[in-house]
Design an enzyme around this catalytic site. Sequence first.
Site, PDB file in Angstrom:
ATOM      1  N   LYS A  71       0.698  -1.117   0.077  1.00 16.74           N
ATOM      2  CA  LYS A  71       0.155   0.320   0.069  1.00 16.74           C
ATOM      3  C   LYS A  71       1.122   1.246  -0.136  1.00 16.74           C
ATOM      4  O   LYS A  71       0.771   1.975  -1.486  1.00 16.74           O
ATOM      5  CB  LYS A  71      -0.730  -0.206   0.927  1.00 16.74           C
ATOM      6  CG  LYS A  71      -1.947   1.020   1.574  1.00 16.74           C
ATOM      7  CD  LYS A  71      -2.659   0.808   2.287  1.00 16.74           C
ATOM      8  CE  LYS A  71      -1.893   0.920   3.798  1.00 16.74           C
ATOM      9  NZ  LYS A  71      -2.417  -0.473   4.304  1.00 16.74           N
ATOM     10  N   THR A  73       4.352   1.440  -0.784  1.00 16.57           N
ATOM     11  CA  THR A  73       4.689   1.477  -2.088  1.00 16.57           C
ATOM     12  C   THR A  73       3.965   2.170  -3.184  1.00 16.57           C
ATOM     13  O   THR A  73       3.949   2.982  -3.797  1.00 16.57           O
ATOM     14  CB  THR A  73       5.325   0.506  -2.849  1.00 16.57           C
ATOM     15  OG1 THR A  73       5.601  -0.128  -1.487  1.00 16.57           O
ATOM     16  CG2 THR A  73       6.501   0.073  -3.992  1.00 16.57           C
ATOM     17  N   ARG A  94       2.406   7.917   6.897  1.00 13.25           N
ATOM     18  CA  ARG A  94       2.407   7.855   8.221  1.00 13.25           C
ATOM     19  C   ARG A  94       4.227   8.048   9.093  1.00 13.25           C
ATOM     20  O   ARG A  94       4.966   7.229   7.432  1.00 13.25           O
ATOM     21  CB  ARG A  94       2.317   7.321   8.853  1.00 13.25           C
ATOM     22  CG  ARG A  94       0.330   7.605   8.772  1.00 13.25           C
ATOM     23  CD  ARG A  94      -0.497   6.058   9.284  1.00 13.25           C
ATOM     24  NE  ARG A  94      -0.428   5.077   8.428  1.00 13.25           N
ATOM     25  CZ  ARG A  94      -0.617   3.462   8.765  1.00 13.25           C
ATOM     26  NH1 ARG A  94      -1.032   3.190  10.304  1.00 13.25           N
ATOM     27  NH2 ARG A  94      -0.094   2.765   7.461  1.00 13.25           N
ATOM     28  N   LYS A 105       7.111  -6.756  10.768  1.00 16.92           N
ATOM     29  CA  LYS A 105       6.251  -6.664   9.977  1.00 16.92           C
ATOM     30  C   LYS A 105       7.501  -5.575   9.147  1.00 16.92           C
ATOM     31  O   LYS A 105       7.354  -5.250   7.666  1.00 16.92           O
ATOM     32  CB  LYS A 105       5.622  -5.149   9.740  1.00 16.92           C
ATOM     33  CG  LYS A 105       4.404  -4.272   8.934  1.00 16.92           C
ATOM     34  CD  LYS A 105       3.682  -3.929   9.455  1.00 16.92           C
ATOM     35  CE  LYS A 105       2.913  -3.212   8.884  1.00 16.92           C
ATOM     36  NZ  LYS A 105       3.891  -1.899   8.119  1.00 16.92           N
ATOM     37  N   ALA A 273      -3.264   1.567  12.022  1.00 15.75           N
ATOM     38  CA  ALA A 273      -4.717   1.191  12.145  1.00 15.75           C
ATOM     39  C   ALA A 273      -5.632   0.282  12.913  1.00 15.75           C
ATOM     40  O   ALA A 273      -6.822  -0.377  12.761  1.00 15.75           O
ATOM     41  CB  ALA A 273      -4.868   1.075  10.732  1.00 15.75           C
ATOM     42  N   PHE A 301      -3.723  -0.614   6.894  1.00 18.67           N
ATOM     43  CA  PHE A 301      -3.854  -1.962   6.268  1.00 18.67           C
ATOM     44  C   PHE A 301      -5.231  -2.152   5.702  1.00 18.67           C
ATOM     45  O   PHE A 301      -5.444  -1.340   4.779  1.00 18.67           O
ATOM     46  CB  PHE A 301      -4.228  -2.531   8.075  1.00 18.67           C
ATOM     47  CG  PHE A 301      -3.474  -2.689   9.098  1.00 18.67           C
ATOM     48  CD1 PHE A 301      -2.033  -3.984   8.811  1.00 18.67           C
ATOM     49  CD2 PHE A 301      -2.709  -2.156  10.175  1.00 18.67           C
ATOM     50  CE1 PHE A 301      -1.027  -4.221   9.682  1.00 18.67           C
ATOM     51  CE2 PHE A 301      -2.173  -2.618  11.012  1.00 18.67           C
ATOM     52  CZ  PHE A 301      -0.967  -2.988  11.317  1.00 18.67           C
ATOM     53  N   PHE A 381       3.982  -8.251  -8.924  1.00 22.26           N
ATOM     54  CA  PHE A 381       4.815  -9.173  -8.739  1.00 22.26           C
ATOM     55  C   PHE A 381       5.362  -9.654  -9.692  1.00 22.26           C
ATOM     56  O   PHE A 381       5.137  -9.990 -10.850  1.00 22.26           O
ATOM     57  CB  PHE A 381       4.855  -9.927  -7.535  1.00 22.26           C
ATOM     58  CG  PHE A 381       4.383  -9.108  -5.979  1.00 22.26           C
ATOM     59  CD1 PHE A 381       5.636  -9.920  -5.068  1.00 22.26           C
ATOM     60  CD2 PHE A 381       3.544  -8.525  -5.938  1.00 22.26           C
ATOM     61  CE1 PHE A 381       5.682  -9.225  -4.067  1.00 22.26           C
ATOM     62  CE2 PHE A 381       3.884  -8.042  -4.745  1.00 22.26           C
ATOM     63  CZ  PHE A 381       4.765  -8.744  -3.668  1.00 22.26           C
ATOM     64  N   TRP A 409       6.926  -1.012  -8.400  1.00 25.57           N
ATOM     65  CA  TRP A 409       7.850  -1.472  -7.664  1.00 25.57           C
ATOM     66  C   TRP A 409       9.071  -1.592  -8.732  1.00 25.57           C
ATOM     67  O   TRP A 409      10.012  -1.432  -8.003  1.00 25.57           O
ATOM     68  CB  TRP A 409       7.444  -3.074  -6.807  1.00 25.57           C
ATOM     69  CG  TRP A 409       8.848  -3.177  -6.265  1.00 25.57           C
ATOM     70  CD1 TRP A 409       8.540  -3.311  -4.651  1.00 25.57           C
ATOM     71  CD2 TRP A 409       9.882  -4.396  -6.558  1.00 25.57           C
ATOM     72  NE1 TRP A 409       9.929  -4.020  -4.550  1.00 25.57           N
ATOM     73  CE2 TRP A 409      10.514  -4.908  -6.151  1.00 25.57           C
ATOM     74  CE3 TRP A 409      10.353  -4.867  -7.604  1.00 25.57           C
ATOM     75  CZ2 TRP A 409      11.239  -5.527  -5.536  1.00 25.57           C
ATOM     76  CZ3 TRP A 409      10.565  -5.964  -7.905  1.00 25.57           C
ATOM     77  CH2 TRP A 409      11.750  -6.194  -6.708  1.00 25.57           C
TER      78      TRP A 409
END
Length: 556
Positions: A71, A73, A94, A105, A273, A301, A381, A409
């Site tokens: 998210k 990214t 954030r 994480k 979150a 999230f 991906f 990415w």
Amino acid sequence: MSSDIEIARAAKMQPIADIGEQLGIPEDALIPFGRTKAKIGSDFLRSLADRPDGKLVLVTAISPTPAGEGKTTTTVGLGDGLNRIGKKTAVCLREPSLGPCFGMKGGAAGGGKAQVVPMEDINLHFTGDFHAITSAHNLLSALIDNHIYWGNALEIDTRRVTWRRVMDMNDRALRTIVSSLGGVSNGFPREAGFDITVASEIMAILCLSTSLEDLQDRLGNIIVAYRRDKSAITARELEADGAMTVLLKEAIQPNLVQTLENNPAFVHGGPFANIAHGCNSVMATRSALKLADYVVTEAGFGADLGAEKFFDIKCRKAGLSPKAVVIVATVRALKMNGGVAKEDLGSENVDAVTKGCANLGRHIENVKQFGVPAVVAINHFTADTDAEVAAIKAYCANHGTDAVLATHWADGGAGTETLAHKVVELAESDTAQFAPLYNDELPLFEKIEQIAKRIYRADEVLADKSVRDQLRRWEADGFGHLPVCMAKTQYSFSTDPALRGAPTGHSVPVREVRLSAGAGFVVAICGEIMTMPGLPSVPSANHIGLDDNGQIEGLF
């Protein structure tokens, strides 16, 4: 392809004054932290009040899995993509917490060629905001115990002290403690505990405040304890709000950094979150809206947590009106929601993707309940197959929503140009008719039920009589108009983290409620969620250190 940290280190960053100039921020309005980080001065921010707002775009996601969704990214990549197609854009993120960085994480500065930099600084001490929040929170804790020690003129019932301590680290041993042991000179022993800093009400207050004056007013409203007659005691009564504001006077100023493509990024505040409201600061978002044509922000999230709280808490309180939503999904995460084990994600499985799309469909339906148009971003991906991507696009088309493949990415902003054009189309169509899920006047327990039934698709909310009675007392005390912040596992629509997909027919047990009178919401703690996380069996900290050249290794 190089690792995230290698890509970030190779970035050709511009002086932060040049980044500010892109937004029309004069150099003397920046408070520099080195060459590539700065805070934006309050006087300049106040001067922006009469400017029109740009268009606000929210990036949210499907329910998170160990496979990753990306998210942050995608937020960064979309911001770069919008700038590439000629839209003056800033991103609002954030700040990462040290707990996940050293736990499991990882950081929160994006990944691949869609990152904010300087990445190592942002993921570690950055500009010291979290340390200031931790200090202000624990100052209040110390003042409470000190007041009790020196005679307790406010008649605090030591059994009803609700204010805990915090630290920005995962440490399960501190969840419940007994403090003030060791004799008379150390005070009166009582049960206490620690939360992680991102769960602190002061973190939420800083992120929802609109000015330094508003910050102090909110700090003063914090309820720290109750008397024997159950009347509330506030931080203002302890005369703590002034000193706490002093500790936070720099922290409240938004931080400005840049993306790998030298576009402006505001990185400020960091509530989780799953246990807080999960959005960056109102001051950063409002400032960006005055300075840019488009502002892309993220909420933590899945959409059932971060997006719901973004709409029902942040937008409601700050008067924000988002124009479009991007829902991030990955083939890998959808396959996990479709029942595939993590070790088998590399093999093509169109059936599992289609089955897992039920989770995506639920999030699409939920976002539409708020009256904001949405597009799905398929975060690509390298192992994804054309057939798997086609399955997602077909599913979304059947649900009246476009899905766009995004390769940010690997390709940076160039990989999100198609997505950027779609976002502009939605944002400029003026079809958004944003409205929160529930009205302020609804009783608190009914607000909890609205979220549980309409967003989580639960059949019922379970709560002991003591929880219901507490909510009614707060309503009688004048807090019934507040929104509700649900603290719940991020891995499922239910409170069972193992229940993936789009479950129905479940119950939402509320084991505790907390009043955040300063932040302006009521927290409902559901299931087994913890406000102080623990470390995994092999934490990331075990692999972090300095190499022979003094550079950090193992952080990502």
